[in-house]
Design a protein around this motif. Structure first.
Motif, PDB file in Angstrom:
ATOM      1  N   VAL A 216     -28.141  14.538 -56.572  1.00 54.06           N
ATOM      2  CA  VAL A 216     -26.789  15.233 -57.316  1.00 54.06           C
ATOM      3  C   VAL A 216     -27.530  16.217 -58.487  1.00 54.06           C
ATOM      4  O   VAL A 216     -27.990  15.402 -59.292  1.00 54.06           O
ATOM      5  N   PRO A 217     -27.125  17.403 -58.500  1.00 57.26           N
ATOM      6  CA  PRO A 217     -28.032  18.254 -59.468  1.00 57.26           C
ATOM      7  C   PRO A 217     -27.379  18.154 -60.845  1.00 57.26           C
ATOM      8  O   PRO A 217     -28.324  18.640 -61.653  1.00 57.26           O
ATOM      9  N   LYS A 218     -26.395  17.621 -61.131  1.00 53.71           N
ATOM     10  CA  LYS A 218     -25.792  17.537 -62.315  1.00 53.71           C
ATOM     11  C   LYS A 218     -24.995  16.266 -62.665  1.00 53.71           C
ATOM     12  O   LYS A 218     -24.409  15.773 -61.827  1.00 53.71           O
ATOM     13  N   VAL A 219     -25.432  15.395 -64.134  1.00 53.55           N
ATOM     14  CA  VAL A 219     -24.869  14.166 -64.317  1.00 53.55           C
ATOM     15  C   VAL A 219     -24.260  14.548 -65.690  1.00 53.55           C
ATOM     16  O   VAL A 219     -24.873  14.837 -66.565  1.00 53.55           O
ATOM     17  N   VAL A 220     -22.929  14.275 -66.121  1.00 51.08           N
ATOM     18  CA  VAL A 220     -22.405  14.389 -67.589  1.00 51.08           C
ATOM     19  C   VAL A 220     -21.865  12.943 -67.695  1.00 51.08           C
ATOM     20  O   VAL A 220     -21.043  12.284 -67.064  1.00 51.08           O
ATOM     21  N   VAL A 221     -22.725  12.303 -68.847  1.00 54.06           N
ATOM     22  CA  VAL A 221     -22.183  11.192 -69.149  1.00 54.06           C
ATOM     23  C   VAL A 221     -21.402  11.154 -70.508  1.00 54.06           C
ATOM     24  O   VAL A 221     -21.908  11.854 -71.455  1.00 54.06           O
ATOM     25  N   LEU A 222     -20.134  10.655 -70.602  1.00 51.09           N
ATOM     26  CA  LEU A 222     -19.332  10.746 -71.776  1.00 51.09           C
ATOM     27  C   LEU A 222     -19.763   9.532 -72.583  1.00 51.09           C
ATOM     28  O   LEU A 222     -19.230   8.325 -72.251  1.00 51.09           O
ATOM     29  N   SER A 223     -20.504   9.601 -73.784  1.00 46.08           N
ATOM     30  CA  SER A 223     -20.797   8.429 -74.574  1.00 46.08           C
ATOM     31  C   SER A 223     -19.785   8.599 -75.625  1.00 46.08           C
ATOM     32  O   SER A 223     -18.696   9.172 -75.658  1.00 46.08           O
ATOM     33  N   SER A 224     -20.354   8.316 -76.978  1.00 44.64           N
ATOM     34  CA  SER A 224     -19.404   8.737 -78.193  1.00 44.64           C
ATOM     35  C   SER A 224     -20.205   8.743 -79.195  1.00 44.64           C
ATOM     36  O   SER A 224     -21.387   7.977 -79.393  1.00 44.64           O
ATOM     37  N   ALA A 225     -19.810   9.428 -80.505  1.00 44.25           N
ATOM     38  CA  ALA A 225     -20.254   9.606 -81.607  1.00 44.25           C
ATOM     39  C   ALA A 225     -20.549   8.104 -82.170  1.00 44.25           C
ATOM     40  O   ALA A 225     -21.240   8.000 -83.218  1.00 44.25           O
ATOM     41  N   ASP A 226     -19.761   7.089 -81.958  1.00 44.99           N
ATOM     42  CA  ASP A 226     -19.486   6.021 -82.471  1.00 44.99           C
ATOM     43  C   ASP A 226     -21.210   5.304 -82.365  1.00 44.99           C
ATOM     44  O   ASP A 226     -21.579   4.174 -83.107  1.00 44.99           O
ATOM     45  N   VAL A 227     -21.884   5.609 -81.580  1.00 42.95           N
ATOM     46  CA  VAL A 227     -23.310   4.856 -81.186  1.00 42.95           C
ATOM     47  C   VAL A 227     -24.158   5.026 -82.465  1.00 42.95           C
ATOM     48  O   VAL A 227     -24.967   4.172 -82.511  1.00 42.95           O
ATOM     49  N   TYR A 228     -24.063   6.017 -83.204  1.00 44.25           N
ATOM     50  CA  TYR A 228     -24.621   5.989 -84.434  1.00 44.25           C
ATOM     51  C   TYR A 228     -24.321   4.991 -85.425  1.00 44.25           C
ATOM     52  O   TYR A 228     -25.055   4.565 -86.377  1.00 44.25           O
TER      53      TYR A 228
ATOM     54  N   ALA B 260     -21.818  17.369 -58.679  1.00 43.96           N
ATOM     55  CA  ALA B 260     -21.714  16.916 -60.262  1.00 43.96           C
ATOM     56  C   ALA B 260     -21.228  15.526 -60.337  1.00 43.96           C
ATOM     57  O   ALA B 260     -20.188  15.329 -59.469  1.00 43.96           O
ATOM     58  N   LEU B 261     -21.853  14.417 -60.950  1.00 49.50           N
ATOM     59  CA  LEU B 261     -20.999  13.278 -61.537  1.00 49.50           C
ATOM     60  C   LEU B 261     -20.456  13.296 -63.116  1.00 49.50           C
ATOM     61  O   LEU B 261     -21.202  13.861 -63.737  1.00 49.50           O
ATOM     62  N   VAL B 262     -19.435  13.139 -63.284  1.00 43.21           N
ATOM     63  CA  VAL B 262     -18.570  12.955 -64.592  1.00 43.21           C
ATOM     64  C   VAL B 262     -18.494  11.429 -64.728  1.00 43.21           C
ATOM     65  O   VAL B 262     -17.601  10.882 -64.120  1.00 43.21           O
ATOM     66  N   HIS B 263     -19.455  10.782 -65.528  1.00 45.17           N
ATOM     67  CA  HIS B 263     -19.219   9.462 -65.622  1.00 45.17           C
ATOM     68  C   HIS B 263     -18.601   9.108 -67.215  1.00 45.17           C
ATOM     69  O   HIS B 263     -19.127   9.394 -68.144  1.00 45.17           O
TER      70      HIS B 263
END
Lengths: 284, 311
Positions: free
Chosen positions: B107-119, B70-73
């Motif tokens: 890589v079977p799993k990718v987690v990207v930490l975005s933000s609720a600010d994008v709205y 997994a990748l946690v970005h």
């Protein structure tokens, strides 16, 4: 000594705890608040109480409002209150809300939908939310109806509130959004006729100025300050009708929805007729 | 017992990175590897740290062995003083590279930490935005364009690479020992506010974010999720709870004053971010609650007070 006694008695009288109906009523409100006392839309019970004190004074003493048929407002569960709209400033909304807060068997806080520009205005931006008002988007309305709240709708919108004196008690075209929401969420509609607001700020529409400014209308009242900020002390009469329940597909085309909306409009018109026939005078 | 899965975390040396690493480190099913060009202060002995640039060849070597589970970005740059080209190259080009490695080396799993600010905070926002709402932040903030683009990259990747479980997390304002814009703002004293504006804000504790990341690593989870904390309160209540003095500024004056302060180096907030203390930008976290079983554990009060906790 007599004077001192008299003063003492007056002080005791003035400081005696007296029943506070507004506080009792706001306490009896069903509010889903968090540990800081605010609900999801930013409503605070303490701020509502202050607002109800002011609105209650206007309701009882300035407009001397009478409400008939308040038993048609359900004491719990989702409901859309649909009314005619007039008077340049939304005092009609305030009076309907005050009636449901102060004179209904179970106090209910009506949440009305404000225009999208209001959040850009200082102070109004957050006071409207503290007093339980919401930004007029369909998502907000649906969320509150699904949470079994009561929502006040003026389907005439800006067309209604800015109408000139010559058009009083003639309903402007209704929007269709409220009916789609009622169908989608299975919400009963309680029609209301407001008698009195249509005379509170007798306005004429300056079409030339409106055209220059690019606004839909430019209403002025023939007395200072020439905009309808201070309403005349008209007497308000509210006539609540029986709940109307509609069923159908909320995504139907406009024609089918218009038919249902017209039924609500007709009901409000007939309530207006009854109200106008019953009243003796605009001011008392 | 199955062998522990290797999880690569970008931005592990940052404060939030360390909080997430600490949370995942406790979990015996994971072994962690850091990928960050900064030094990892306080690194646990069994965590391998690659101190390399995400865009460099060496970063590819981390994935080449094909054993990354997994990748946690979360290694995004938010420096308001960096040049636009730098930020773009680091954030957007870096994310594209990482996603490319994930596809190439399975890589079977990718987690990207975005933000609720994008709205984006807007006067006509509905009170709670769902994951399907358009990402309009960049309309008023050119500086946010990169973050919106990364979110789009990750969301597109979700559909493009169907064999990979991609999770995009959009947490609300993260509070705690982190040095992000909302926490830093709340640590000011006096705190500048806009006269006559007091929007509802949503906050989440940094440890709850770490728990959301770990929930997103569960097998079978894919999709875009808003991540909310224990609730929402008016901004003024947050400031009162923290005992801050406030400095209300009339909003027509705020922008010129603030841009002056920014240029003079007194403040590190770009002027456009004022909209976050003026308008509502709140999200509906019910999808994460349903699919991930995620619910914040810290109370509102704990979350707010976390800003003043020593790290």
């Amino acid at each position: 000594m007599a004077v001192a006694d008299w003063i003492r008695r007056r002080i005791a009288d003035a400081t005696r705890p007296r029943p506070d109906p507004v506080a009792e009523r706001t306490r009896a409100l069903a509010v889903r608040d968090n540990e800081y006392g605010f609900d999801a839309f930013g409503m605070g019970r303490d701020q509502v109480r202050t607002a109800v004190r002011v609105a209650g004074w206007l309701y009882r003493h300035y407009f001397r409002a009478e409400a008939k048929g308040l038993e048609h407002v359900p004491s719990s569960g989702r409901v859309l209150i649909v009314s005619n709209h007039s008077g340049q400033l939304p005092y009609d909304g305030m009076v309907i809300s005050a009636a449901c807060m102060l004179d209904a068997a179970q106090p209910r806080l009506l949440r009305s939908m404000v225009e999208h520009f209001v959040p850009t205005v200082p102070f109004a931006s957050y006071l409207m939310a503290r007093w339980g008002q919401i930004i007029g988007t369909p998502e907000n309305c649906r969320r509150l109806l699904e949470a079994d709240e009561a929502i006040l709708v003026f389907p005439e919108g800006a067309r209604g509130i800015s109408k000139p004196f010559s058009k009083r008690y003639q309903l402007a075209p209704f929007g269709l959004g409220f009916m789609r929401l009622a169908l989608a969420t299975n919400t009963p509609i309680v029609p209301v006729a407001v008698i009195g607001a249509e005379e509170q700020a007798p306005a004429v529409n300056l079409r030339v100025v409106a055209k220059l400014l690019g606004t839909p209308s430019f209403p002025v009242v023939p007395y200072p300050p020439f905009v309808g900020v201070v309403p005349l002390p008209v007497k308000y009469r509210l006539h609540f009708g029986e709940p109307m329940v509609f069923t159908g597909d909320p995504d139907e085309d406009d024609e089918a929805i218009t038919e249902k909306v017209t039924a609500v409009k007709r009901r409000i018109e007939s309530l207006i007729h009854v109200g106008l026939r019953e009243r003796k005078h605009v001011f008392w | 017992m199955t062998a522990p899965k290797k999880v690569v975390i970008t931005g592990i040396a940052g404060r939030l990175g360390r909080v997430v690493a600490r949370a995942l480190h406790h979990d015996p099913q994971f072994v962690l590897e850091g990928l960050d060009r900064r030094e990892f202060v306080g690194r646990p002995k069994d965590v391998v740290h690659h101190q390399v640039d995400v865009r460099s060849k060496k970063a590819r070597d981390v994935f080449r062995a094909g054993d990354v589970a997994a990748l946690v970005h979360m290694g995004l740059m938010h420096d308001p003083r960096a040049t636009a080209a730098d930020v773009y190259s680091w954030n957007v080009a870096g994310t594209m590279k990482l996603l490319e490695y994930c596809q190439t080396y399975r890589v079977p799993k990718v987690v990207v930490l975005s933000s609720a600010d994008v709205y984006g905070p807007r006067p006509d926002n509905p009170q709670f935005l769902s994951e399907d709402a358009p990402l309009l932040a960049a309309q008023r903030f050119p500086q946010m364009r990169d973050l919106v683009e990364i979110d789009h990259l990750a969301s597109t990747f979700l559909w493009k690479a169907r064999e990979i479980e991609t999770v995009v997390l959009r947490p609300v304002h993260i509070l705690g020992s982190v040095h992000n814009a909302p926490s830093n703002y709340l640590r000011l004293d006096p705190v500048p506010t806009l006269l006559g504006f007091d929007p509802m804000v949503q906050v989440i504790h940094e440890r709850d974010v770490a728990r959301a990341v770990s929930a997103a690593l569960a097998p079978g989870v894919r999709g875009i999720y808003n991540v909310v904390g224990p609730g929402q309160v008016p901004l003024s209540v947050v400031l009162r709870e923290l005992g801050r003095r406030t400095l209300p500024i009339p909003h027509p004056l705020a922008k010129p004053l603030w841009s002056l302060a920014f240029r003079a180096g007194v403040s590190s907030y770009p002027v456009a971010e004022f909209d976050f203390i003026r308008y509502v930008c709140m999200v509906d976290g019910s999808r994460a609650a349903k699919d991930l079983g995620f619910a914040a554990r810290s109370s509102l009060r704990e979350t707010i007070l976390a800003v003043d906790e020593p790290a």
